[in-house]
Design an enzyme around this catalytic site. Structure first.
Site, PDB file in Angstrom:
ATOM      1  N   ASP A 414      -6.723  -0.106   0.575  1.00 61.58           N
ATOM      2  CA  ASP A 414      -6.409  -0.686   1.608  1.00 61.58           C
ATOM      3  C   ASP A 414      -5.025  -0.031   2.226  1.00 61.58           C
ATOM      4  OD1 ASP A 414      -5.625  -2.243   4.067  1.00 61.58           O
ATOM      5  OD2 ASP A 414      -6.374  -4.054   3.168  1.00 61.58           O
ATOM      6  N   HIS A 415      -5.006   0.769   3.113  1.00 62.32           N
ATOM      7  CA  HIS A 415      -3.935   1.553   3.411  1.00 62.32           C
ATOM      8  C   HIS A 415      -2.770   0.504   4.176  1.00 62.32           C
ATOM      9  CE1 HIS A 415      -1.532   5.198   3.931  1.00 62.32           C
ATOM     10  NE2 HIS A 415      -2.452   5.852   4.575  1.00 62.32           N
ATOM     11  N   ARG A 416      -3.220  -0.501   4.364  1.00 60.71           N
ATOM     12  CA  ARG A 416      -2.367  -1.400   5.184  1.00 60.71           C
ATOM     13  C   ARG A 416      -1.298  -1.937   3.900  1.00 60.71           C
ATOM     14  NH1 ARG A 416      -6.208  -6.029   7.566  1.00 60.71           N
ATOM     15  NH2 ARG A 416      -6.828  -5.412   5.467  1.00 60.71           N
TER      16      ARG A 416
END
Ligand code: CAO
Length: 442
Positions: A414-416
């Site tokens: 999850d790039h967040r």
């Protein structure tokens, strides 16, 4: 003082017997001046006939699919404006001419796009481009909007409400989108979007039987449950996948050497058990990968436990049993538990709580084949390790090529929560742990 008037089709240029594709009002409706009454469709364009006065509709004199020409009666209206005003009616509709309309596509009517005629009220379709974002805050697909099968008044309404017409199913003739469809769409969005596929643009419906023989079988119960969860993860999590290769030459030799010991305690010592151990060691080093975003999206919840899920292929679909407290178990215990849980999964005996509480997942397709893939993060977890089939490869040691057993790894994250640099460090660290076998067997 009120007065009853008959509203007629105004000058519509040279057109005769034009198709009425929509009647937008009914007896008893209270209407405003300029409000669309009917939509006409010629072979060049669709156009609305607006009301010349405000008032109450007494009787509608035409219906959908009627053919009309200039002077055809549309309705009788009890006018509520003053007599003076009513005596000077505004011209009802822009007179369409061949220069005022763009050619229509073969399937969809295209709105007229000419500059407003100074003699007449501007055509309703000129009000379209006022809203850039749909009710769901997804940008409107402008190209699709232009092609949508809807008349000008419906387009105007859609613009006013910020509805992307490409996402609205038409209930009218030939799937034409009506005002009611637009309103129903907005209502569904307000109620959470459940009725319109979670607010996502829809895949076109195809009648497959048109093209050949078909058979319809229901999805398995597991697929019906896992499908929406996978889709939720796919649309909510900005995914990136980091690929790497681990040298597991020594690890595989150790695994084979320990197999007899494992057999004695009833465990099949597969690579997956070592991967669970190696992931726990790596998660301890990168605690963000063992975390979740809280519902506000503003905080990270770091978990102090290491419950590792693994994707298990079963005849009914994919399930993800969880090895609890994997940090407190040795590789033999993990191997035995993996075997038990996988067997239960295949037999359909897995309890719900055996699939809950995971903090990180592994999806191993190595026993089947493949060189790399992009697993979907098992949200609200923030990372998942995909494992493909190991292969003997020539690896340069600085002097010569050595035959090494290389294991392809694919970390989706999850790039967040995890950025690319952290993901690359994560897989690099994991590869190192897998190549240094001792830490995994102790
Ligand atoms: N490279 C090469 N060989 C591998 C391997 C790898 N990465 N991983 C496993 N193998 C070998 C094993 O050593 C075993 O060989 P032997 O029978 O000769 O010992 C064989 O492949 C089969 O392994 P396995 O499937 O019995 O055991 P596992 O621990 O690797 O996997 C489980 C267990 C439950 C993960 C597996 O059965 C499974 O269901 N995999 C599919 C998971 C899946 O569907 N993922 C996709 C999710 S997204 O849609």
């Amino acid at each position: 003082m009120s007065q009853t008037v008959e509203v007629k089709v105004p000058d519509i240029g040279n057109f005769q017997d034009v198709n009425v594709i929509e009647v937008m009002v009914k007896a008893g409706d209270r209407i405003e001046k300029e409000q669309g009454l009917i939509t006409l469709e010629t072979d060049k364009a669709a156009m609305d006939v607006p009301s010349p006065y405000a008032g109450t509709v007494k009787a509608v004199k035409i219906k959908q699919d009627d053919k009309v020409s200039e002077g055809s009666a549309i309705l009788t209206l009890e006018v509520t404006e003053t007599a003076e005003k009513a005596a000077e009616p505004t011209p009802a509709v822009p007179a369409p001419s061949s220069t005022q309309h763009v050619a229509r596509s073969t399937q969809n009517p295209v709105s007229a796009t000419a500059a407003p005629d100074t003699q007449h009220p501007p055509p309703v379709q000129h009000a379209e481009r006022s809203t850039q974002y749909a009710v769901s805050s997804v940008p409107i697909d402008e190209a699709g909007f232009d092609k949508a099968h809807a008349g000008p008044s419906v387009r105007k309404l859609a613009r006013e409400l910020g509805v992307d017409l490409t996402r609205v199913s038409g209930s009218g003739q030939k799937s034409r989108i009506t005002q009611e469809d637009v309103k129903a769409f907005v209502k569904a969005m307000m109620q959470g979007g459940a009725a319109i596929g979670g607010g996502l643009p829809r895949v076109p419906e195809v009648d497959f039987a048109e093209f050949g023989g078909i058979e319809i079988k229901p999805l398995s119960r597991i697929k019906r449950i896992s499908g929406p969860r996978l889709q939720a993860a796919w649309v909510n999590v900005p995914h990136v996948t980091q690929h790497d290769e681990a040298d597991i030459t020594e690890l595989d030799a150790t695994r084979k050497a320990l197999k007899t010991d494992a057999d004695k305690i009833g465990a099949k010592l597969t690579l997956l058990a070592f991967l669970v151990k190696a992931c726990v060691a790596t998660l301890k080093e990168f605690p963000e990968a063992n975390s979740s975003l809280d519902p506000s999206g503003q905080n990270l919840v770091y978990k102090k436990y290491f419950h590792i899920g693994f994707a298990a292929d079963t005849p009914n679909g994919l399930v993800v049993p969880v090895i609890r407290d994997a940090d407190k178990k040795n590789v033999f215990e993990i191997a035995r538990e993996l075997g038990d849980l996988a067997q239960k999964a295949r037999d359909g005996r897995l309890k719900i709580n055996a699939m809950q509480g995971g903090t990180f997942s592994i999806s191993s397709l190595g026993g089947i084949g493949g060189t790399a893939f992009t697993p979907i993060v098992n949200a609200p977890e923030v990372a998942i390790l995909g494992v493909s089939r190991s292969q003997m490869k020539p690896v340069w040691d600085g002097k010569e090529f050595q035959p090494r057993l290389m294991l392809p790894l694919s970390l989706s994250y999850d790039h967040r929560v995890i950025d690319g640099a952290m993901a690359a460090r994560f897989t690099t660290f994991l590869c190192q742990v897998l190549s240094e076998v001792r830490g995994l067997v102790l």
